[in-house]
Write a protein that holds these residues in place. Structure first.
Motif, PDB file in Angstrom:
ATOM      1  N   LEU A 167     -19.852   1.668 -14.276  1.00 37.30           N
ATOM      2  CA  LEU A 167     -21.048   2.478 -14.027  1.00 37.30           C
ATOM      3  C   LEU A 167     -21.002   3.201 -12.688  1.00 37.30           C
ATOM      4  O   LEU A 167     -21.423   4.342 -12.587  1.00 37.30           O
ATOM      5  CB  LEU A 167     -22.296   1.590 -14.068  1.00 37.30           C
ATOM      6  N   THR A 168     -20.523   2.529 -11.670  1.00 37.53           N
ATOM      7  CA  THR A 168     -20.568   3.148 -10.339  1.00 37.53           C
ATOM      8  C   THR A 168     -19.264   3.839  -9.978  1.00 37.53           C
ATOM      9  O   THR A 168     -19.107   4.286  -8.856  1.00 37.53           O
ATOM     10  CB  THR A 168     -20.885   2.083  -9.271  1.00 37.53           C
ATOM     11  N   GLU A 220     -29.888  14.780 -10.238  1.00 38.39           N
ATOM     12  CA  GLU A 220     -29.957  13.319 -10.308  1.00 38.39           C
ATOM     13  C   GLU A 220     -30.519  12.728  -9.014  1.00 38.39           C
ATOM     14  O   GLU A 220     -31.388  11.859  -9.045  1.00 38.39           O
ATOM     15  CB  GLU A 220     -28.562  12.734 -10.535  1.00 38.39           C
ATOM     16  N   ARG A 225     -27.696   4.017 -12.405  1.00 38.23           N
ATOM     17  CA  ARG A 225     -26.839   4.233 -13.573  1.00 38.23           C
ATOM     18  C   ARG A 225     -27.154   3.226 -14.690  1.00 38.23           C
ATOM     19  O   ARG A 225     -27.088   3.561 -15.864  1.00 38.23           O
ATOM     20  CB  ARG A 225     -25.371   4.117 -13.191  1.00 38.23           C
ATOM     21  N   CYS A 258     -30.158   4.431 -16.694  1.00 36.94           N
ATOM     22  CA  CYS A 258     -29.811   5.524 -17.605  1.00 36.94           C
ATOM     23  C   CYS A 258     -29.020   5.015 -18.803  1.00 36.94           C
ATOM     24  O   CYS A 258     -29.212   5.478 -19.932  1.00 36.94           O
ATOM     25  CB  CYS A 258     -29.028   6.585 -16.858  1.00 36.94           C
ATOM     26  N   SER A 259     -28.155   4.030 -18.588  1.00 41.31           N
ATOM     27  CA  SER A 259     -27.407   3.453 -19.701  1.00 41.31           C
ATOM     28  C   SER A 259     -28.320   2.648 -20.615  1.00 41.31           C
ATOM     29  O   SER A 259     -28.103   2.613 -21.835  1.00 41.31           O
ATOM     30  CB  SER A 259     -26.289   2.560 -19.167  1.00 41.31           C
ATOM     31  N   ARG A 303     -24.598   8.293 -18.946  1.00 39.33           N
ATOM     32  CA  ARG A 303     -23.862   8.150 -17.695  1.00 39.33           C
ATOM     33  C   ARG A 303     -24.471   8.950 -16.549  1.00 39.33           C
ATOM     34  O   ARG A 303     -24.037   8.814 -15.414  1.00 39.33           O
ATOM     35  CB  ARG A 303     -22.417   8.621 -17.880  1.00 39.33           C
ATOM     36  N   GLY A 307     -28.085  10.558 -14.598  1.00 38.80           N
ATOM     37  CA  GLY A 307     -29.493  10.281 -14.380  1.00 38.80           C
ATOM     38  C   GLY A 307     -30.382  11.488 -14.550  1.00 38.80           C
ATOM     39  O   GLY A 307     -31.088  11.875 -13.623  1.00 38.80           O
TER      40      GLY A 307
END
Length: 197
Positions: free
Chosen positions: A73-74, A84, A132, A135-136, A177, A179
């Protein structure tokens, strides 16, 4: 149909040639397909494509969907861009106690994404990882919504296929993936379809 659509899209034809090709290459084959292939449009919504989906396959799809959305994710190839970071900024400010607004930015963006992100930040803290992750989660929520919405209209096997496509397709994974508030479009559309059904 494929050849006709390709020539219509990319061929250097005049308007008259396109209309003629469209009539000959699309309408005539469609007429013969409907006439000779026992096409029954009213029964297509309840046809079972396969007997039943085993429970282990559901689990496999869920694991695949979670892995596709939450892995790395990051470590995206870019930092949050302006949109974002602006939405995250307003959500952080809201989580810290700023008053609610009904519109954000110059474009008068609706508040649902920012309000829910602010609540998520208030509970789990502010970081790129939680941003993140949120958003996922929105992207992951579309999978059961796709099954429920399509189950109102179609058979269980077709509903499973629609939720499978949402689980592993590029767009629902990719939009999760980033925002953007546009990540809420697919779940919102599915909720509306479910309520319509």
């Amino acid at each position: 149909f494929l050849i006709t659509n390709t020539v219509l899209s990319y061929g250097p034809l005049s308007l008259e040639e396109r209309l003629l090709l469209g009539a000959v290459g699309l309408l005539i084959p469609l007429f013969f397909a409907i006439k000779y292939f026992n096409f029954v449009p009213h029964s297509l919504d309840r046809i079972e494509l396969f007997p039943s989906v085993p429970f282990w396959f559901w689990i496999l799809i869920i694991i695949l969907a979670i892995a596709a959305r939450f892995s790395f994710l990051t470590s995206l190839f870019v930092w949050p861009n302006f949109d974002e970071s602006s939405q995250a900024y307003y959500a952080i400010r809201l989580a810290q106690g700023d008053p609610l607004q009904f519109f954000y930015f110059n474009g008068q963006a609706p508040p649902l994404f920012i309000w829910s992100l602010a609540l998520f930040f208030k509970i789990f803290g502010c970081s790129i990882g939680t941003f993140r992750f949120f958003c996922s989660l929105i992207s992951l929520s579309a999978i059961p919504l796709a099954y429920g919405a399509s189950r109102c209209f179609f058979s269980p096997s077709f509903s499973f296929l629609s939720s499978l496509l949402v689980a592993v397709s590029f767009w629902p994974i990719f939009v999760g993936r980033f925002g953007f508030m546009t990540g809420m479009i697919l779940p919102a559309e599915l909720v509306v379809l479910w309520l319509l059904g």
